[in-house]
Design a protein around this motif. Structure first.
Motif, PDB file in Angstrom:
ATOM      1  N   LEU A 218       0.828  -1.209   0.000  1.00  0.00           N
ATOM      2  CA  LEU A 218       0.000   0.000   0.000  1.00  0.00           C
ATOM      3  C   LEU A 218       0.861   1.258   0.000  1.00  0.00           C
ATOM      4  N   GLU A 219       1.991   1.205   0.684  1.00  0.00           N
ATOM      5  CA  GLU A 219       2.941   2.328   0.634  1.00  0.00           C
ATOM      6  C   GLU A 219       3.314   2.660  -0.797  1.00  0.00           C
ATOM      7  N   GLU A 220       3.720   1.625  -1.518  1.00  0.00           N
ATOM      8  CA  GLU A 220       4.263   1.824  -2.855  1.00  0.00           C
ATOM      9  C   GLU A 220       3.169   2.105  -3.874  1.00  0.00           C
ATOM     10  N   VAL A 221       2.081   1.362  -3.811  1.00  0.00           N
ATOM     11  CA  VAL A 221       1.026   1.486  -4.816  1.00  0.00           C
ATOM     12  C   VAL A 221       0.190   2.738  -4.606  1.00  0.00           C
ATOM     13  N   HIS A 222      -0.102   3.054  -3.343  1.00  0.00           N
ATOM     14  CA  HIS A 222      -0.981   4.189  -3.037  1.00  0.00           C
ATOM     15  C   HIS A 222      -0.225   5.424  -2.569  1.00  0.00           C
ATOM     16  N   HIS A 223       1.096   5.351  -2.542  1.00  0.00           N
ATOM     17  CA  HIS A 223       1.926   6.509  -2.166  1.00  0.00           C
ATOM     18  C   HIS A 223       1.537   7.067  -0.798  1.00  0.00           C
ATOM     19  N   LEU A 224       1.467   6.153   0.167  1.00  0.00           N
ATOM     20  CA  LEU A 224       1.079   6.516   1.529  1.00  0.00           C
ATOM     21  C   LEU A 224       2.283   6.514   2.448  1.00  0.00           C
ATOM     22  N   PRO A 225       2.274   7.345   3.487  1.00  0.00           N
ATOM     23  CA  PRO A 225       3.302   7.238   4.516  1.00  0.00           C
ATOM     24  C   PRO A 225       3.226   5.861   5.181  1.00  0.00           C
ATOM     25  N   ARG A 226       4.359   5.398   5.697  1.00  0.00           N
ATOM     26  CA  ARG A 226       4.403   4.037   6.229  1.00  0.00           C
ATOM     27  C   ARG A 226       3.399   3.828   7.375  1.00  0.00           C
ATOM     28  N   GLY A 227       3.309   4.771   8.292  1.00  0.00           N
ATOM     29  CA  GLY A 227       2.384   4.612   9.409  1.00  0.00           C
ATOM     30  C   GLY A 227       0.941   4.536   8.962  1.00  0.00           C
ATOM     31  N   VAL A 228       0.581   5.369   8.001  1.00  0.00           N
ATOM     32  CA  VAL A 228      -0.789   5.369   7.486  1.00  0.00           C
ATOM     33  C   VAL A 228      -1.080   4.057   6.761  1.00  0.00           C
ATOM     34  N   ALA A 229      -0.120   3.609   5.954  1.00  0.00           N
ATOM     35  CA  ALA A 229      -0.295   2.342   5.237  1.00  0.00           C
ATOM     36  C   ALA A 229      -0.405   1.174   6.212  1.00  0.00           C
ATOM     37  N   ALA A 230       0.356   1.239   7.304  1.00  0.00           N
ATOM     38  CA  ALA A 230       0.310   0.168   8.300  1.00  0.00           C
ATOM     39  C   ALA A 230      -1.072   0.076   8.941  1.00  0.00           C
ATOM     40  N   VAL A 231      -1.691   1.216   9.192  1.00  0.00           N
ATOM     41  CA  VAL A 231      -3.044   1.218   9.770  1.00  0.00           C
ATOM     42  C   VAL A 231      -4.059   0.703   8.744  1.00  0.00           C
ATOM     43  N   ALA A 232      -3.943   1.183   7.494  1.00  0.00           N
ATOM     44  CA  ALA A 232      -4.878   0.771   6.451  1.00  0.00           C
ATOM     45  C   ALA A 232      -4.829  -0.728   6.209  1.00  0.00           C
ATOM     46  N   ALA A 233      -3.641  -1.306   6.313  1.00  0.00           N
ATOM     47  CA  ALA A 233      -3.502  -2.755   6.128  1.00  0.00           C
ATOM     48  C   ALA A 233      -3.795  -3.512   7.412  1.00  0.00           C
ATOM     49  N   GLY A 234      -3.416  -2.924   8.541  1.00  0.00           N
ATOM     50  CA  GLY A 234      -3.500  -3.652   9.807  1.00  0.00           C
ATOM     51  C   GLY A 234      -4.900  -3.825  10.339  1.00  0.00           C
ATOM     52  N   VAL A 235      -5.770  -2.861  10.145  1.00  0.00           N
ATOM     53  CA  VAL A 235      -7.125  -2.968  10.700  1.00  0.00           C
ATOM     54  C   VAL A 235      -7.894  -4.125  10.066  1.00  0.00           C
ATOM     55  N   PRO A 236      -8.029  -4.184   8.726  1.00  0.00           N
ATOM     56  CA  PRO A 236      -8.758  -5.333   8.160  1.00  0.00           C
ATOM     57  C   PRO A 236      -8.028  -6.657   8.380  1.00  0.00           C
ATOM     58  N   LEU A 237      -6.694  -6.628   8.351  1.00  0.00           N
ATOM     59  CA  LEU A 237      -5.949  -7.864   8.580  1.00  0.00           C
ATOM     60  C   LEU A 237      -6.124  -8.341  10.012  1.00  0.00           C
ATOM     61  N   GLY A 238      -6.146  -7.408  10.971  1.00  0.00           N
ATOM     62  CA  GLY A 238      -6.354  -7.786  12.357  1.00  0.00           C
ATOM     63  C   GLY A 238      -7.724  -8.395  12.586  1.00  0.00           C
ATOM     64  N   LEU A 239      -8.746  -7.813  11.938  1.00  0.00           N
ATOM     65  CA  LEU A 239     -10.098  -8.365  12.059  1.00  0.00           C
ATOM     66  C   LEU A 239     -10.166  -9.761  11.450  1.00  0.00           C
ATOM     67  N   TRP A 240      -9.492  -9.943  10.317  1.00  0.00           N
ATOM     68  CA  TRP A 240      -9.449 -11.262   9.690  1.00  0.00           C
ATOM     69  C   TRP A 240      -8.715 -12.263  10.583  1.00  0.00           C
ATOM     70  N   GLY A 241      -7.634 -11.814  11.202  1.00  0.00           N
ATOM     71  CA  GLY A 241      -6.880 -12.698  12.081  1.00  0.00           C
ATOM     72  C   GLY A 241      -7.695 -13.131  13.284  1.00  0.00           C
ATOM     73  N   LEU A 242      -8.450 -12.203  13.873  1.00  0.00           N
ATOM     74  CA  LEU A 242      -9.299 -12.546  15.005  1.00  0.00           C
ATOM     75  C   LEU A 242     -10.367 -13.554  14.600  1.00  0.00           C
ATOM     76  N   LEU A 243     -10.936 -13.356  13.401  1.00  0.00           N
ATOM     77  CA  LEU A 243     -11.948 -14.288  12.909  1.00  0.00           C
ATOM     78  C   LEU A 243     -11.351 -15.668  12.679  1.00  0.00           C
ATOM     79  N   PHE A 244     -10.131 -15.705  12.164  1.00  0.00           N
ATOM     80  CA  PHE A 244      -9.489 -16.973  11.831  1.00  0.00           C
ATOM     81  C   PHE A 244      -9.054 -17.718  13.093  1.00  0.00           C
ATOM     82  N   LEU A 245      -8.579 -16.994  14.087  1.00  0.00           N
ATOM     83  CA  LEU A 245      -8.016 -17.624  15.282  1.00  0.00           C
ATOM     84  C   LEU A 245      -9.069 -17.992  16.315  1.00  0.00           C
ATOM     85  N   THR A 246     -10.297 -17.444  16.184  1.00  0.00           N
ATOM     86  CA  THR A 246     -11.330 -17.724  17.182  1.00  0.00           C
ATOM     87  C   THR A 246     -12.340 -18.736  16.698  1.00  0.00           C
TER      88      THR A 246
END
Length: 246
Positions: A218-246
């Motif tokens: 997302l940093e490279e494709v969407h030209h986002l700062p690293r912290g912003v890209a980390a949040v954009a990727a981390g929120v949906p990935l975290g929700l998916w991880g919780l769904l997968f692990l529970t």
């Protein structure tokens, strides 16, 4: 691709994913599709193999209704009719004994097809979620490039798949499930109890690597700062991880 070049690409993907996404093939939706297709095939084969492992570890039979025999009301009407197709099948027993291992193989074959289709369907859904998340925080990349990022984000799943199959092979290879059939869930839970912590560790490692890959993409494709890209990727990935692990 020469072995040295392939090793360098894999090393870059793991250790420096942003540089990896600076290469044009990495942001191609076709490349992402190839990764997802390979994962779908691997998961499908794994479901089938799981059925084989369970079947080989099972020594039990179950009494089932005979699907080849017509219902009683049909037999009452046609049993004495020699020309009836239904009547000729009424002589078959109402119930039959089936090997549980064979049933497990059949069930695994059915789920294998669903797994293949389901894996392919998750890819555009994940790509859409990432695209919306990136655009909502100021991203400017295209949808197809985001699909490519989502596809590469699935690559670490091969590690989790390999760890899971190795663990199942170890656990089920030392276990034989026996009657009564009602106790099978308890027997399977006991056999797999020792795998919970190793598989949890493997899952957390995979999620961490996926976060790194998706953030860099997302940093490279969407030209986002690293912290912003980390949040954009981390929120949906975290929700998916919780769904997968529970």
């Amino acid at each position: 691709m020469p072995l040295h070049s392939a090793y360098r690409t894999v090393r870059q993907f793991v250790l420096s994913p942003r540089q990896f996404f600076r290469r044009s093939p990495a942001t191609s939706a076709a490349a992402g599709f190839v990764v997802v297709l390979a994962l779908a095939i691997a998961l499908t084969a794994s479901v089938w193999y799981l059925g084989v492992l369970l079947a080989e570890s099972t020594d039990a039979t179950v009494t089932m209704d005979n699907q080849e025999r017509p219902p009683d009301w049909v037999c009452e009407q046609h049993a004495d009719d020699p020309d009836s197709v239904f009547g000729s099948r009424c002589d078959q027993p109402e119930t039959i004994e089936r090997d549980v291992g064979s049933l497990l193989r059949e069930a695994a074959s059915e789920y294998a097809g669903m797994t293949f289709v389901g894996t392919l369907l998750v890819w555009p859904i994940a790509g859409t979620v990432l695209f919306v998340a990136a655009r909502s925080v100021g991203g400017t990349g295209s949808f197809l490039a985001t699909l490519a990022v989502a596809g590469w984000g699935a690559l670490p799943e091969f590690f989790r798949l390999g760890a899971g199959l190795a663990g199942l092979q170890y656990a089920l290879g030392r276990t034989e499930f026996a009657e009564p059939l009602e106790s099978f869930p308890t027997q399977i839970e006991a056999a797999l109890a020792s795998l919970q912590l190793p598989l949890l560790a493997a899952s957390l490692l995979v999620l961490g690597l996926q976060w790194s890959v998706l953030t860099a993409g997302l940093e490279e494709v969407h030209h986002l700062p690293r912290g912003v890209a980390a949040v954009a990727a981390g929120v949906p990935l975290g929700l998916w991880g919780l769904l997968f692990l529970t």
